[in-house]
Design a protein around this motif. Structure first.
Motif, PDB file in Angstrom:
ATOM      1  N   GLY A 140       0.809  -1.229   0.000  1.00 31.97           N
ATOM      2  CA  GLY A 140       0.000   0.000   0.000  1.00 31.97           C
ATOM      3  C   GLY A 140       0.834   1.267   0.000  1.00 31.97           C
ATOM      4  O   GLY A 140       0.351   2.317   0.427  1.00 31.97           O
ATOM      5  N   THR A 198       1.594   3.303  -2.292  1.00 33.78           N
ATOM      6  CA  THR A 198       1.086   4.430  -3.090  1.00 33.78           C
ATOM      7  C   THR A 198      -0.073   5.127  -2.375  1.00 33.78           C
ATOM      8  O   THR A 198      -0.570   6.149  -2.836  1.00 33.78           O
ATOM      9  CB  THR A 198       0.603   3.956  -4.483  1.00 33.78           C
ATOM     10  OG1 THR A 198      -0.332   2.894  -4.278  1.00 33.78           O
ATOM     11  CG2 THR A 198       1.737   3.489  -5.351  1.00 33.78           C
ATOM     12  N   GLY A 199      -0.497   4.584  -1.250  1.00 37.35           N
ATOM     13  CA  GLY A 199      -1.633   5.136  -0.522  1.00 37.35           C
ATOM     14  C   GLY A 199      -1.226   6.200   0.481  1.00 37.35           C
ATOM     15  O   GLY A 199      -0.033   6.484   0.667  1.00 37.35           O
ATOM     16  N   GLN A 240     -10.750  -2.596   1.484  1.00 40.41           N
ATOM     17  CA  GLN A 240     -10.013  -3.740   0.956  1.00 40.41           C
ATOM     18  C   GLN A 240      -9.509  -4.680   2.044  1.00 40.41           C
ATOM     19  O   GLN A 240      -8.732  -5.603   1.774  1.00 40.41           O
ATOM     20  CB  GLN A 240      -8.815  -3.235   0.139  1.00 40.41           C
ATOM     21  CG  GLN A 240      -9.239  -2.429  -1.066  1.00 40.41           C
ATOM     22  CD  GLN A 240      -8.215  -1.390  -1.457  1.00 40.41           C
ATOM     23  OE1 GLN A 240      -7.521  -0.827  -0.613  1.00 40.41           O
ATOM     24  NE2 GLN A 240      -8.125  -1.117  -2.739  1.00 40.41           N
ATOM     25  N   SER A 260      -3.921  -4.017   8.220  1.00 41.51           N
ATOM     26  CA  SER A 260      -4.422  -2.664   7.992  1.00 41.51           C
ATOM     27  C   SER A 260      -5.548  -2.361   8.982  1.00 41.51           C
ATOM     28  O   SER A 260      -6.663  -2.846   8.821  1.00 41.51           O
ATOM     29  CB  SER A 260      -4.917  -2.530   6.551  1.00 41.51           C
ATOM     30  OG  SER A 260      -5.109  -1.180   6.271  1.00 41.51           O
ATOM     31  N   ASN A 263      -6.325   5.918  16.505  1.00 39.92           N
ATOM     32  CA  ASN A 263      -7.372   6.947  16.537  1.00 39.92           C
ATOM     33  C   ASN A 263      -7.401   7.753  15.242  1.00 39.92           C
ATOM     34  O   ASN A 263      -7.157   7.190  14.191  1.00 39.92           O
ATOM     35  CB  ASN A 263      -7.245   7.797  17.790  1.00 39.92           C
ATOM     36  CG  ASN A 263      -7.510   6.954  19.034  1.00 39.92           C
ATOM     37  OD1 ASN A 263      -8.618   6.506  19.239  1.00 39.92           O
ATOM     38  ND2 ASN A 263      -6.492   6.697  19.843  1.00 39.92           N
ATOM     39  N   PHE A 264      -7.635   9.086  15.316  1.00 41.95           N
ATOM     40  CA  PHE A 264      -7.870   9.855  14.082  1.00 41.95           C
ATOM     41  C   PHE A 264      -6.602  10.357  13.418  1.00 41.95           C
ATOM     42  O   PHE A 264      -5.711  10.873  14.080  1.00 41.95           O
ATOM     43  CB  PHE A 264      -8.720  11.092  14.388  1.00 41.95           C
ATOM     44  CG  PHE A 264     -10.092  10.758  14.832  1.00 41.95           C
ATOM     45  CD1 PHE A 264     -10.868   9.862  14.131  1.00 41.95           C
ATOM     46  CD2 PHE A 264     -10.613  11.339  15.965  1.00 41.95           C
ATOM     47  CE1 PHE A 264     -12.145   9.553  14.539  1.00 41.95           C
ATOM     48  CE2 PHE A 264     -11.887  11.038  16.396  1.00 41.95           C
ATOM     49  CZ  PHE A 264     -12.647  10.142  15.680  1.00 41.95           C
ATOM     50  N   TYR A 280      -7.455  14.563   8.727  1.00 40.88           N
ATOM     51  CA  TYR A 280      -8.888  14.414   8.498  1.00 40.88           C
ATOM     52  C   TYR A 280      -9.632  15.345   9.431  1.00 40.88           C
ATOM     53  O   TYR A 280      -9.639  15.154  10.631  1.00 40.88           O
ATOM     54  CB  TYR A 280      -9.336  12.980   8.832  1.00 40.88           C
ATOM     55  CG  TYR A 280      -9.184  12.004   7.693  1.00 40.88           C
ATOM     56  CD1 TYR A 280      -7.938  11.759   7.134  1.00 40.88           C
ATOM     57  CD2 TYR A 280     -10.270  11.326   7.186  1.00 40.88           C
ATOM     58  CE1 TYR A 280      -7.793  10.862   6.105  1.00 40.88           C
ATOM     59  CE2 TYR A 280     -10.132  10.413   6.154  1.00 40.88           C
ATOM     60  CZ  TYR A 280      -8.882  10.195   5.613  1.00 40.88           C
ATOM     61  OH  TYR A 280      -8.741   9.315   4.595  1.00 40.88           O
ATOM     62  N   ASP A 322     -16.349   7.194   5.609  1.00 37.59           N
ATOM     63  CA  ASP A 322     -15.313   7.483   6.609  1.00 37.59           C
ATOM     64  C   ASP A 322     -15.645   8.754   7.367  1.00 37.59           C
ATOM     65  O   ASP A 322     -15.519   8.826   8.580  1.00 37.59           O
ATOM     66  CB  ASP A 322     -13.945   7.671   5.935  1.00 37.59           C
ATOM     67  CG  ASP A 322     -13.343   6.345   5.527  1.00 37.59           C
ATOM     68  OD1 ASP A 322     -14.026   5.322   5.728  1.00 37.59           O
ATOM     69  OD2 ASP A 322     -12.225   6.327   5.017  1.00 37.59           O
TER      70      ASP A 322
HETATM   71  N1  LIG Z   1      -7.487   6.858  11.610  1.00 40.85           N
HETATM   72  C1  LIG Z   1      -8.017   7.514  10.601  1.00 40.85           C
HETATM   73  O1  LIG Z   1      -8.481   8.644  10.738  1.00 40.85           O
HETATM   74  C2  LIG Z   1      -8.014   6.869   9.245  1.00 40.85           C
HETATM   75  C3  LIG Z   1      -8.453   7.584   8.124  1.00 40.85           C
HETATM   76  C4  LIG Z   1      -8.410   6.950   6.875  1.00 40.85           C
HETATM   77  C5  LIG Z   1      -7.943   5.647   6.764  1.00 40.85           C
HETATM   78  N2  LIG Z   1      -7.544   4.980   7.883  1.00 40.85           N
HETATM   79  C6  LIG Z   1      -7.039   3.587   7.806  1.00 40.85           C
HETATM   80  O2  LIG Z   1      -5.708   3.582   7.276  1.00 40.85           O
HETATM   81  C7  LIG Z   1      -5.473   2.377   6.544  1.00 40.85           C
HETATM   82  C8  LIG Z   1      -4.879   2.736   5.187  1.00 40.85           C
HETATM   83  O3  LIG Z   1      -5.836   3.493   4.476  1.00 40.85           O
HETATM   84  P1  LIG Z   1      -5.421   4.615   3.410  1.00 40.85           P
HETATM   85  O4  LIG Z   1      -6.551   5.579   3.353  1.00 40.85           O
HETATM   86  O5  LIG Z   1      -4.023   5.103   3.688  1.00 40.85           O
HETATM   87  O6  LIG Z   1      -5.430   3.729   2.059  1.00 40.85           O
HETATM   88  P2  LIG Z   1      -5.359   4.285   0.568  1.00 40.85           P
HETATM   89  O7  LIG Z   1      -4.791   5.662   0.515  1.00 40.85           O
HETATM   90  O8  LIG Z   1      -6.676   4.030  -0.104  1.00 40.85           O
HETATM   91  O9  LIG Z   1      -4.277   3.302  -0.079  1.00 40.85           O
HETATM   92  C9  LIG Z   1      -4.545   1.957  -0.304  1.00 40.85           C
HETATM   93  C10 LIG Z   1      -3.286   1.289  -0.830  1.00 40.85           C
HETATM   94  O10 LIG Z   1      -3.551  -0.108  -0.965  1.00 40.85           O
HETATM   95  C11 LIG Z   1      -3.096  -0.531  -2.247  1.00 40.85           C
HETATM   96  N3  LIG Z   1      -3.897  -1.673  -2.690  1.00 40.85           N
HETATM   97  C12 LIG Z   1      -5.219  -1.691  -2.905  1.00 40.85           C
HETATM   98  N4  LIG Z   1      -5.615  -2.902  -3.313  1.00 40.85           N
HETATM   99  C13 LIG Z   1      -4.499  -3.665  -3.346  1.00 40.85           C
HETATM  100  C14 LIG Z   1      -4.250  -5.017  -3.719  1.00 40.85           C
HETATM  101  N5  LIG Z   1      -5.230  -5.813  -4.114  1.00 40.85           N
HETATM  102  N6  LIG Z   1      -2.974  -5.466  -3.649  1.00 40.85           N
HETATM  103  C15 LIG Z   1      -1.975  -4.654  -3.248  1.00 40.85           C
HETATM  104  N7  LIG Z   1      -2.156  -3.367  -2.898  1.00 40.85           N
HETATM  105  C16 LIG Z   1      -3.397  -2.879  -2.960  1.00 40.85           C
HETATM  106  C17 LIG Z   1      -3.297   0.671  -3.145  1.00 40.85           C
HETATM  107  O11 LIG Z   1      -2.478   0.513  -4.267  1.00 40.85           O
HETATM  108  P3  LIG Z   1      -2.846   1.010  -5.759  1.00 40.85           P
HETATM  109  O12 LIG Z   1      -1.961   2.182  -5.986  1.00 40.85           O
HETATM  110  O13 LIG Z   1      -2.470  -0.144  -6.614  1.00 40.85           O
HETATM  111  O14 LIG Z   1      -4.311   1.330  -5.796  1.00 40.85           O
HETATM  112  C18 LIG Z   1      -2.837   1.798  -2.218  1.00 40.85           C
HETATM  113  O15 LIG Z   1      -1.447   1.892  -2.209  1.00 40.85           O
HETATM  114  C19 LIG Z   1      -6.835   1.655   6.464  1.00 40.85           C
HETATM  115  O16 LIG Z   1      -6.865   0.612   7.406  1.00 40.85           O
HETATM  116  C20 LIG Z   1      -7.848   2.718   6.867  1.00 40.85           C
HETATM  117  O17 LIG Z   1      -8.978   2.194   7.539  1.00 40.85           O
HETATM  118  C21 LIG Z   1      -7.564   5.576   9.099  1.00 40.85           C
END
Ligand SMILES: NC(=O)c1ccc[n+]([C@@H]2O[C@H](COP(=O)([O-])OP(=O)(O)OC[C@H]3O[C@@H](n4cnc5c(N)ncnc54)[C@H](OP(=O)(O)O)[C@@H]3O)[C@@H](O)[C@H]2O)c1
Length: 282
Positions: A10, A12-13, A87, A110, A152-153, A157, A266
């Motif tokens: 992940g 790139t995320g 995911q 994750s 947490n947050f 965000y 979210d």
């Molecule tokens: N605490 C908070 O306030 C908060 C807020 C948001 C999220 N989160 C949590 O943080 C965690 C990460 O979320 P994020 O928002 O950072 O994610 P994100 O930006 O959507 O990034 C997801 C990553 O997963 C990769 N991916 C998706 N499907 C895949 C697959 N099948 N195989 C390999 N890689 C794959 C994507 O790659 P590609 O480039 O290929 O698409 C991308 O790099 C999650 O658990 C989420 O619940 C927490």
């Protein structure tokens, strides 16, 4: 002590890029499993290029491709997954491959949010928390060494706009406060979440445990945040209180419309969490 070799899924995320930087910063040999489609996306390929130049070894693969997962396991001893909430269940194949490989000494699935075992958010979370719990049970049933990060947050965000949906900057006239505004939230910078995560990798105290991030200076209620902002702008804001019931109704009706396109679930979860009892501080 030799540093663990770390695979991040992940990169790139949003969080993944911070995890990669922190892993390099703490001198861990760093690997990233990247979907082939990311290499052809101009924005993502720039990111990947820069990570590769900084020392990350890029491996092509995906959570749905068992062969690529097994090949990646052979190069590392720690796996961190940072795929999005939607995911999360894709991690089941990864867990099975980790088990089969027998060489992974720590898995960080994750999560990176509120503790899924302690968060109850009506029926509005699209089962995010239920699915994160399901992965916990799956990891434990396979006997894989783990650490769950409950951070947490993310600070980025809603905090920059003082938890005002639809705004990009804090308000200067009136502010909406959810509930009575006294429930405290923990707001942590993504880069700090990443640093804490990497620091835990070789720490035996965090093995098979939940790591809660709750820095005392990062815990604020809405009322306290508003007071801080009022102090900065030298002006009192008009306060509009929205009760839990009203907020629920508004979220269910798709409010705020302009946020619906971006992470509506979210945002709804975060907003609603802000006013539900004590789950934020558990
Ligand atoms: N605490 C908070 O306030 C908060 C807020 C948001 C999220 N989160 C949590 O943080 C965690 C990460 O979320 P994020 O928002 O950072 O994610 P994100 O930006 O959507 O990034 C997801 C990553 O997963 C990769 N991916 C998706 N499907 C895949 C697959 N099948 N195989 C390999 N890689 C794959 C994507 O790659 P590609 O480039 O290929 O698409 C991308 O790099 C999650 O658990 C989420 O619940 C927490």
């Amino acid at each position: 002590m030799e540093k663990s070799r770390v695979l991040i899924i992940g990169v790139t995320g949003n969080l993944g890029q911070h995890l990669a930087k922190a892993t390099l910063q703490f001198s861990h040999p760093t690997f990233a499993l990247v979907r082939p489609s990311s290499f052809s996306d101009p924005h993502k390929s720039d990111k990947l290029h820069s990570l590769s130049n900084s020392g990350v070894t890029l491996l092509q693969g995906s959570l749905e491709d068992e062969e690529s997962l097994m090949a990646a396991m052979k190069q590392v001893d720690v796996v961190i997954c940072a795929v999005s909430s939607k995911q999360v269940l894709l991690q089941k194949l990864l867990v099975q491959v980790i088990k089969k490989s027998g060489c992974i000494k720590r898995f960080i699935p994750s999560e990176f949010g509120l503790d899924p075992e302690k968060t109850r958010i009506s029926d509005m979370d699209y089962n995010f928390y239920k699915q994160k719990s399901e992965i916990r049970r799956f990891v434990e049933a396979h006997g894989i060494p783990y650490t769950y990060i409950s951070c947490n947050f993310y600070m980025s965000y809603l905090l920059p706009q003082l938890v005002q949906p639809g705004l990009k900057v804090p308000p200067r006239d009136k502010v909406t406060i959810f509930g009575d505004g006294n429930t405290k939230g923990v707001f942590v910078k993504e880069s700090d979440v990443a640093e804490f995560t990497i620091r835990t990798l070789d720490d035996p105290q965090t093995l098979n445990k939940v790591l809660y991030l709750r820095p005392t200076g990062n815990v604020y209620s809405m009322n306290e945040l508003v007071e801080l902002w009022e102090g900065k702008i030298g002006k009192k804001l008009e306060k509009i209180f929205v009760s839990e019931q009203e907020l629920l109704k508004k979220i269910k009706a798709g409010w705020p419309a302009d946020m619906a396109a971006i992470l509506s679930a979210d945002v709804a979860v975060i907003l609603f969490s802000l006013i539900i009892r004590s789950s934020l501080l558990l």
